[in-house]
Design a protein around this motif. Structure first.
Motif, short mmCIF file in Angstrom:
data_model
loop_
_atom_site.label_atom_id
_atom_site.label_comp_id
_atom_site.label_asym_id
_atom_site.label_seq_id
_atom_site.Cartn_x
_atom_site.Cartn_y
_atom_site.Cartn_z
N GLU A 152 0.29 60.94 29.67
CA GLU A 152 0.85 60.92 30.76
C GLU A 152 1.49 59.03 30.70
OE1 GLU A 152 -0.86 61.36 34.55
OE2 GLU A 152 -1.43 63.58 33.84
N TYR A 156 0.70 56.60 31.90
CA TYR A 156 -0.42 55.81 32.67
C TYR A 156 -0.03 54.67 33.73
CZ TYR A 156 -5.38 56.25 33.84
OH TYR A 156 -6.57 56.47 34.20
N SER A 157 -0.44 54.83 34.83
CA SER A 157 0.03 53.71 35.70
C SER A 157 -1.07 53.58 36.71
CB SER A 157 1.14 53.85 36.45
OG SER A 157 1.23 55.16 37.37
N LEU A 158 -1.15 52.73 37.53
CA LEU A 158 -2.13 52.47 38.65
C LEU A 158 -2.01 53.75 39.54
CD1 LEU A 158 -4.12 50.57 40.02
CD2 LEU A 158 -2.42 49.60 41.37
N LYS A 159 -0.91 54.45 39.88
CA LYS A 159 -1.05 55.70 40.61
C LYS A 159 -1.58 56.93 39.90
CE LYS A 159 2.26 58.87 42.59
NZ LYS A 159 3.80 59.28 42.83
N ASP A 160 -1.61 56.66 38.61
CA ASP A 160 -2.30 57.90 37.86
C ASP A 160 -3.94 57.73 38.03
OD1 ASP A 160 -0.13 59.15 36.88
OD2 ASP A 160 0.26 57.64 35.58
N GLY A 199 -5.46 55.87 40.47
CA GLY A 199 -5.76 56.11 41.67
C GLY A 199 -5.85 57.52 42.03
N LEU A 200 -5.14 58.31 41.49
CA LEU A 200 -5.08 59.89 41.71
C LEU A 200 -6.35 60.56 40.92
CD1 LEU A 200 -3.92 62.31 42.68
CD2 LEU A 200 -2.48 62.44 40.68
N SER A 260 -9.38 59.53 43.22
CA SER A 260 -9.56 60.02 44.45
C SER A 260 -9.77 61.61 44.16
CB SER A 260 -7.96 60.13 44.98
OG SER A 260 -7.13 60.69 44.51
N VAL A 274 -5.75 51.06 32.93
CA VAL A 274 -4.61 50.70 33.58
C VAL A 274 -4.30 49.05 32.89
CG1 VAL A 274 -3.60 49.92 35.42
CG2 VAL A 274 -4.85 51.97 35.57
#
Length: 378
Positions: A75, A77-81, A83-84, A87, A157
């Protein structure tokens, strides 16, 4: 995939057997409170509890590490990934964990015990850099695992932003090895400055503290990385890896039982080397276990049942079930047969309560999580 090799399409029988063995060893270990065991039996119970938690930590690292590596590799890869991933992971462990914290808080308040440090538990910082408080002491391994994963995703990240064009496998490897090196240096610092000569204190001061222990889960993650990149080679040499793991176990046994390395004469062995070597030995057994065939459907169902309720057993068996039983039933003058009946009662209540806990709380939440967050991990 041959259905004799897995209990189902996503569960290897050998790994489930290891998980079931781990929770069984943990129950056996804590039964020492019932029997007040001494001598060989007491040492076996201590060793079984020691091994049980290490098995849990390393196996979790191997399984979750593989998932995390694949996500990072395939992917953007980002902060959103990150965080997901966090979570999803916390949704797996926190709801049941929080419920048990609430139940234990009510129990402690009822009996007049202090709850002054309970605030640390929801944040999973109860044993981040210091020994865990008396409240829910068996929970120490959860922060070790979850903090390990959180540190990894944060660094992934950061490093992917800084070195965006670098090889992702190399970046992943760099992060894992860097965190393992940090833990090694932390333990080296502890060994240089510590004057502790007590194994009991050692268990609380270093074995159960996050900053000294995340290397164990990361060794599992590292092995997951190598397995994902070199699965064919590793599986072809699984017997050799297994033999190497047995050899490491034997070396550790000889160091402790024959050469009698103790904190008094070899603090470096206990503070720095013992636990990482044990983690490596456990990793060496994983390829062999991956190739185990399911002996029968009945055995497979039994192992699956234990695995399904293992997390619930971990949460309720000691500070809730055994504590309440010991509080309301005085076993001081019990004979052996009475203690055996008490132990059977303890295991029966633990399994029954865990079954209810799993089916009516943990399982529905996991189903919601799988449907809405779409992550299958252990």
């Amino acid at each position: 995939m041959n259905d004799r090799k897995q209990i189902n399409a996503k569960r290897f029988f050998g790994l489930d057997f290891l998980r079931a063995l781990s929770i069984s060893l943990l129950l056996f270990s804590h039964s020492s409170w019932i029997y007040n065991s001494t001598g060989i039996l007491g040492k076996l119970q201590d060793a079984s509890g020691f091994l049980a938690v290490e098995l849990f930590i390393v196996l979790s690292g191997f399984l979750i590490g593989g998932i995390l590596y694949k996500q990072f590799l395939h992917e953007n890869y980002s902060l959103k990934d990150a965080g997901l991933f966090v979570s999803r992971r916390l949704m797996r462990v926190l709801p049941s964990y929080y419920l048990v914290i609430l139940i234990l808080t009510l129990i402690y308040l009822f009996f007049g015990f202090s709850v002054s440090e309970v605030w640390k538990y929801p944040l999973m910082i109860q044993n981040f850099s210091s020994p865990i408080p008396a409240f829910f002491p068996e929970s120490w391994s959860l922060p070790v695992k979850e903090m390990g994963y959180i540190f990894v995703v944060i660094l992934l990240v950061m490093i992917s932003k800084i070195f965006g064009k670098a090889s992702k496998p190399i970046m992943f490897l760099f992060v894992i090895l860097g965190l393992i090196a940090f833990t090694f240096l932390s333990k080296l610092y502890y060994d240089i400055h510590s004057t502790n000569l007590s194994m009991t204190s050692w268990s609380f001061d270093i074995r159960s503290v996050v900053i000294y222990r995340i290397d164990s889960v990361l060794i599992g993650v590292l092995f997951g990385y190598f397995y994902n990149n070199y699965a064919a080679f590793i599986m072809s040499k699984r017997k050799l890896f297994f033999a190497l793991g047995i050899l490491i176990f034997i070396v550790l046994f000889l160091c402790i039982m024959v050469f009698k390395l103790r904190l008094t004469n070899a603090s470096w062995f206990w503070n720095i080397l013992c636990l990482p070597l044990l983690s490596v030995a456990i990793c060496m057994s994983i390829p062999f276990l991956l190739s185990w065939e399911l002996p029968s459907k009945r055995i497979g169902n039994g192992i699956t049942f234990i695995c399904n309720i293992a997390y619930s057993i971990y949460l309720v068996h000691y500070s809730i079930v055994l504590f309440l039983l010991k509080y309301f039933i005085d076993t001081t003058d019990f004979g052996l047969w009475q203690l055996n009946i008490f132990a059977i009662l303890y295991v029966s209540i633990t399994v029954g309560l865990s079954y209810l806990f799993y089916n009516y709380f943990e399982k529905p939440i996991n189903q919601f999580r799988a449907k809405n967050l779409k992550l299958n991990d252990k």
